[in-house]
Design an enzyme around this catalytic site. Sequence first.
Site, short mmCIF file in Angstrom:
data_model
loop_
_atom_site.label_atom_id
_atom_site.label_comp_id
_atom_site.label_asym_id
_atom_site.label_seq_id
_atom_site.Cartn_x
_atom_site.Cartn_y
_atom_site.Cartn_z
CB SER A 121 -0.90 0.08 1.06
OG SER A 121 -0.38 0.05 2.51
CE LYS A 159 -4.11 2.77 3.70
NZ LYS A 159 -3.59 1.49 4.53
#
Lengths: 202, 202
Positions: A121, A159
């Site tokens: 990710s 993130k």
Amino acid sequence: MLTSSEKKTLKFIQKYCIEKGYSPTLTEIAKGIGIKSKGVVHRYIKTLESLNLISISSHRKRGIVLNLEAYENQSVAPIIPLLGRIAAGQPIEAIEGREEINLADFIMNPDRFALQVSGDSMIEAGILDGDTVIIKHQNTAENGDIIVALIDGLEATLKRLKKLPDGMILLIPENKLMEGLIYEAKRIQIQGVVVGQLRSYQ
Amino acid sequence: MLTSSEKKTLKFIQKYCIEKGYSPTLTEIAKGIGIKSKGVVHRYIKTLESLNLISISSHRKRGIVLNLEAYENQSVAPIIPLLGRIAAGQPIEAIEGREEINLADFIMNPDRFALQVSGDSMIEAGILDGDTVIIKHQNTAENGDIIVALIDGLEATLKRLKKLPDGMILLIPENKLMEGLIYEAKRIQIQGVVVGQLRSYQ
DNA sequence: ATTGAATGTTCTCTTTTTGTTCTCTATTAT
DNA sequence: ATAATAGAGAACAAAAAGAGAACATTCAAT
């Protein structure tokens, strides 16, 4: 055990060999380590030879060879000499000031911990599957920081943070194939901020 | 049991050794723990020696050696705890046992050195502009290794290696926008192989 | 092959830095 | 009061660092 001058000498030789592809003369070493006498340098390299760190071809000019095998398992400290900057198609460029990387500073802080990353990710931020990230433990973060966020106290995720003007929180993966997700601020708990990243090949 | 000054002395020595890779002088210790007399320091390290926490090479300068086995419980090892594995959208997965990051590739061996990368030629391998790569100094490499190559003894470059069947050498950048270049083997000198990579966000 | 400059080798000497051993004093806890 | 802990600092011992002279060898230019 090496004395500090001997260590300095070895380092200089190593750096010289890597940059130029051949070994330095005694006079060059002397200049490089900041002394005037090549006789002294000779004494130092004789010690290095007796410790099997280098080999000397007797009387040969530039006859020093690094004994690379001998260095295996000689772990000393998490300090790595920083030799310079490398770019495509240019010689290695010396860097001012910062002469070495101190991993102790980099990671050995009581408020830091490491996490191993799995998944892709954050691949576009250069954080690959299997990499280790160093996290500084803190409960707040700035826009643009890469954070470890705990969602609903349950799921942890790595993130990039964006606080939206309306008070919501956007967690952005760095991967074109994935989409950011928006959460109410109260659902997100910041666990820490990425302050470093490391990867081992092999 | 150690007195508080002795503990302070030991802590200082440990930290110094981990950070610098060699032990401090008595005067440095004195300064480090905030006193003026190296005679006093000598008394402290003699105690530490008698408790087998350190060894002292008599009369040798910087002759203190940490007896690492004795420190099990004192959390001084140059290793950071690896807390777990993190993935997008899943809880942090605890790793069994108290695992630690293998810093082997990041620990200073005389055959390792670091280079700061400039440019984007390896961006798809997760090596970004500004990253630091740890190079193991060696003169040969395998297909697929990321190497520091010296071209014509002049230009240094970081590329992935491919040895072609016809004896030529292909240096491949990891960037769609750039093309690999083919060289005669004799023009390429392998300086080392990338064994680690690290990045600092800060 | 000869030669001369560059480089490596071997010394001795001095200086500087660091380790060792003292003695003396002050502070603190029991 | 006593003992343990802290600290200053002097005096000395030893190691390490360094200068530099003298000589040997290599290597490249002639």
